[in-house]
Write a protein that holds these residues in place. Structure first.
Motif, PDB file in Angstrom:
ATOM      1  N   LYS A  63       0.836  -1.212   0.000  1.00  0.00           N
ATOM      2  CA  LYS A  63       0.000   0.000   0.000  1.00  0.00           C
ATOM      3  C   LYS A  63       0.866   1.255   0.000  1.00  0.00           C
ATOM      4  O   LYS A  63       0.539   2.245  -0.659  1.00  0.00           O
ATOM      5  CB  LYS A  63      -0.926  -0.023   1.210  1.00  0.00           C
ATOM      6  CG  LYS A  63      -1.967  -1.144   1.161  1.00  0.00           C
ATOM      7  CD  LYS A  63      -2.753  -1.218   2.456  1.00  0.00           C
ATOM      8  CE  LYS A  63      -3.723  -2.392   2.437  1.00  0.00           C
ATOM      9  NZ  LYS A  63      -4.442  -2.531   3.729  1.00  0.00           N
ATOM     10  N   ILE A  66       2.213   1.836  -3.522  1.00  0.00           N
ATOM     11  CA  ILE A  66       1.154   2.385  -4.383  1.00  0.00           C
ATOM     12  C   ILE A  66       0.967   3.864  -4.105  1.00  0.00           C
ATOM     13  O   ILE A  66       0.796   4.685  -5.025  1.00  0.00           O
ATOM     14  CB  ILE A  66      -0.165   1.623  -4.175  1.00  0.00           C
ATOM     15  CG1 ILE A  66      -0.009   0.148  -4.530  1.00  0.00           C
ATOM     16  CG2 ILE A  66      -1.278   2.260  -5.014  1.00  0.00           C
ATOM     17  CD1 ILE A  66       0.581  -0.122  -5.882  1.00  0.00           C
ATOM     18  N   SER A  67       1.029   4.251  -2.839  1.00  0.00           N
ATOM     19  CA  SER A  67       0.882   5.655  -2.467  1.00  0.00           C
ATOM     20  C   SER A  67       2.011   6.492  -3.061  1.00  0.00           C
ATOM     21  O   SER A  67       1.782   7.600  -3.573  1.00  0.00           O
ATOM     22  CB  SER A  67       0.870   5.787  -0.935  1.00  0.00           C
ATOM     23  OG  SER A  67       0.760   7.140  -0.550  1.00  0.00           O
ATOM     24  N   LYS A  70       1.439   6.877  -6.829  1.00  0.00           N
ATOM     25  CA  LYS A  70       0.381   7.853  -7.085  1.00  0.00           C
ATOM     26  C   LYS A  70       0.908   9.279  -7.014  1.00  0.00           C
ATOM     27  O   LYS A  70       0.522  10.146  -7.807  1.00  0.00           O
ATOM     28  CB  LYS A  70      -0.752   7.676  -6.068  1.00  0.00           C
ATOM     29  CG  LYS A  70      -1.684   6.514  -6.338  1.00  0.00           C
ATOM     30  CD  LYS A  70      -2.788   6.502  -5.294  1.00  0.00           C
ATOM     31  CE  LYS A  70      -3.778   5.381  -5.557  1.00  0.00           C
ATOM     32  NZ  LYS A  70      -4.866   5.358  -4.547  1.00  0.00           N
ATOM     33  N   GLN A  78      -3.636   1.956 -13.153  1.00  0.00           N
ATOM     34  CA  GLN A  78      -4.479   0.773 -13.260  1.00  0.00           C
ATOM     35  C   GLN A  78      -3.720  -0.330 -12.540  1.00  0.00           C
ATOM     36  O   GLN A  78      -2.575  -0.627 -12.889  1.00  0.00           O
ATOM     37  CB  GLN A  78      -4.759   0.410 -14.715  1.00  0.00           C
ATOM     38  CG  GLN A  78      -5.640   1.424 -15.411  1.00  0.00           C
ATOM     39  CD  GLN A  78      -6.356   0.853 -16.628  1.00  0.00           C
ATOM     40  OE1 GLN A  78      -6.016  -0.195 -17.149  1.00  0.00           O
ATOM     41  NE2 GLN A  78      -7.379   1.554 -17.067  1.00  0.00           N
ATOM     42  N   LEU A  79      -4.356  -0.931 -11.543  1.00  0.00           N
ATOM     43  CA  LEU A  79      -3.675  -1.893 -10.675  1.00  0.00           C
ATOM     44  C   LEU A  79      -4.507  -3.147 -10.515  1.00  0.00           C
ATOM     45  O   LEU A  79      -5.743  -3.096 -10.504  1.00  0.00           O
ATOM     46  CB  LEU A  79      -3.427  -1.281  -9.295  1.00  0.00           C
ATOM     47  CG  LEU A  79      -2.535  -0.041  -9.256  1.00  0.00           C
ATOM     48  CD1 LEU A  79      -2.567   0.564  -7.863  1.00  0.00           C
ATOM     49  CD2 LEU A  79      -1.113  -0.386  -9.664  1.00  0.00           C
ATOM     50  N   THR A  81      -6.233  -5.712  -8.350  1.00  0.00           N
ATOM     51  CA  THR A  81      -6.709  -5.803  -6.974  1.00  0.00           C
ATOM     52  C   THR A  81      -6.601  -7.233  -6.471  1.00  0.00           C
ATOM     53  O   THR A  81      -6.964  -7.523  -5.334  1.00  0.00           O
ATOM     54  CB  THR A  81      -8.167  -5.328  -6.874  1.00  0.00           C
ATOM     55  OG1 THR A  81      -8.974  -6.079  -7.785  1.00  0.00           O
ATOM     56  CG2 THR A  81      -8.274  -3.853  -7.225  1.00  0.00           C
ATOM     57  N   LYS A 261      -8.290  -2.408 -11.732  1.00  0.00           N
ATOM     58  CA  LYS A 261      -9.148  -1.266 -11.430  1.00  0.00           C
ATOM     59  C   LYS A 261      -8.344   0.026 -11.541  1.00  0.00           C
ATOM     60  O   LYS A 261      -7.133   0.044 -11.368  1.00  0.00           O
ATOM     61  CB  LYS A 261      -9.695  -1.362  -9.992  1.00  0.00           C
ATOM     62  CG  LYS A 261     -10.456  -2.640  -9.683  1.00  0.00           C
ATOM     63  CD  LYS A 261     -11.723  -2.776 -10.494  1.00  0.00           C
ATOM     64  CE  LYS A 261     -12.465  -4.066 -10.138  1.00  0.00           C
ATOM     65  NZ  LYS A 261     -13.651  -4.287 -10.998  1.00  0.00           N
ATOM     66  N   ASN A 262      -9.055   1.114 -11.843  1.00  0.00           N
ATOM     67  CA  ASN A 262      -8.430   2.428 -11.806  1.00  0.00           C
ATOM     68  C   ASN A 262      -8.264   2.857 -10.363  1.00  0.00           C
ATOM     69  O   ASN A 262      -9.186   2.715  -9.555  1.00  0.00           O
ATOM     70  CB  ASN A 262      -9.300   3.452 -12.545  1.00  0.00           C
ATOM     71  CG  ASN A 262      -9.394   3.166 -14.026  1.00  0.00           C
ATOM     72  OD1 ASN A 262      -8.418   2.790 -14.652  1.00  0.00           O
ATOM     73  ND2 ASN A 262     -10.578   3.360 -14.591  1.00  0.00           N
ATOM     74  N   LYS A 263      -7.083   3.339 -10.030  1.00  0.00           N
ATOM     75  CA  LYS A 263      -6.805   3.743  -8.653  1.00  0.00           C
ATOM     76  C   LYS A 263      -6.414   5.220  -8.586  1.00  0.00           C
ATOM     77  O   LYS A 263      -5.836   5.744  -9.502  1.00  0.00           O
ATOM     78  CB  LYS A 263      -5.669   2.859  -8.081  1.00  0.00           C
ATOM     79  CG  LYS A 263      -6.078   1.406  -7.904  1.00  0.00           C
ATOM     80  CD  LYS A 263      -7.098   1.256  -6.798  1.00  0.00           C
ATOM     81  CE  LYS A 263      -7.430  -0.204  -6.554  1.00  0.00           C
ATOM     82  NZ  LYS A 263      -8.392  -0.384  -5.489  1.00  0.00           N
TER      83      LYS A 263
END
Length: 263
Positions: A63, A66-67, A70, A78-79, A81, A261-263
């Motif tokens: 997580k 990913i942050s 971003k 797009q990741l 899940t 999914k789009n994140k």
């Protein structure tokens, strides 16, 4: 907490992936990817998809990465899940990544011990890559490489009837095929009997159609001792190219693809 450090990527995307998969030791991080037991989740057996309820790897380190991505890229994320649980419950997830404003790459590994994010040991004995996902800004008019180049002279292939797929062609040696599923081009090369693989793919797509939003895409299925599958797709506006590489078989690959999914 993972230290934020921007890693510049000035190379073309195919070189980025090559460098990325041979190690990412330049990002100093101290946290370990935690062990995520696979019990309470199932994976595909006997040509049936069993979707896992959990998100894998569901760790703080994942997580945090990913942050960071971003914050440091302008590419819409797009990741997956669901990377699916590790089959070996005694193994650990490993993770490396690279990012700049126009691209990102995230790699997932199976390891025999806890390793720091971006550890050089991810490429050593006891660890192996189980997939990666990347996104890159691209020219809106750019096109995919000709996926049929993997197949040789398709003029020598013969048509084969399918239920869901269209334009299906299979070679005389039964080692490869080409097919289309709407906006998706699909090729297979391997040692498992192309007709059987095509039948399974046709059935799986009939029951579990690809729901990923894309303007176009292609899927390369390679089988040997293990599966090596690569899925590429362009965003609906054509401005971004995404790539998923996975060692999963067809049913689990579709499970992964439909978890994007789009994140």
């Amino acid at each position: 907490m993972i230290n934020k450090k921007k890693v510049p990527l000035s190379l073309p995307i195919f070189l980025i992936l090559s460098v990325f998969l041979t190690g990412c030791s330049e990002v100093p991080v101290q946290n370990n990817i935690e062990k995520v037991p696979a019990q309470n989740s199932t994976i595909k057996t006997n040509n049936t998809i069993h979707t896992s309820k959990g998100v894998y790897p569901n760790t703080k380190e994942y997580k945090d990465v990913i942050s960071i991505i971003k914050d440091e890229t302008k590419v819409p994320l797009q990741l997956l899940t669901n990377w699916l649980p590790l089959e070996d419950t005694s193994s650990y997830y490993g993770l490396n990544y690279k990012v700049d404003k126009n691209s990102y790459v995230i790699g997932i590994y199976q390891t025999s011990k806890k390793l720091p994010v971006n550890s050089p040991e991810l490429n050593s004995v006891g660890s192996f890559n189980i997939g990666f996902l990347s996104g890159v800004k691209t020219n809106q008019n750019s096109t995919f490489s000709n996926v049929k180049q993997l197949l040789g002279n398709t003029a020598l292939y013969k048509p084969i009837k399918t239920e869901k797929l269209s334009a299906a062609l299979i070679d005389k040696d039964n080692t490869s095929f080409y097919a289309k599923d709407g906006k998706w081009e699909i090729v297979y090369v391997g040692n498992m009997g192309a007709d059987k693989v095509l039948k399974e793919l046709d059935q799986q797509l009939k029951e579990y159609p690809i729901n990923l939003k894309a303007s176009s895409g292609q899927i390369k299925l390679i089988s040997g001792n293990k599966w090596n599958c690569t899925v590429e797709w362009k965003s609906e506006n054509g401005k971004y190219l995404y790539t998923l590489n996975s060692n999963q078989d067809i049913p689990n690959l579709l499970t992964q693809l439909n978890s994007v999914k789009n994140k």
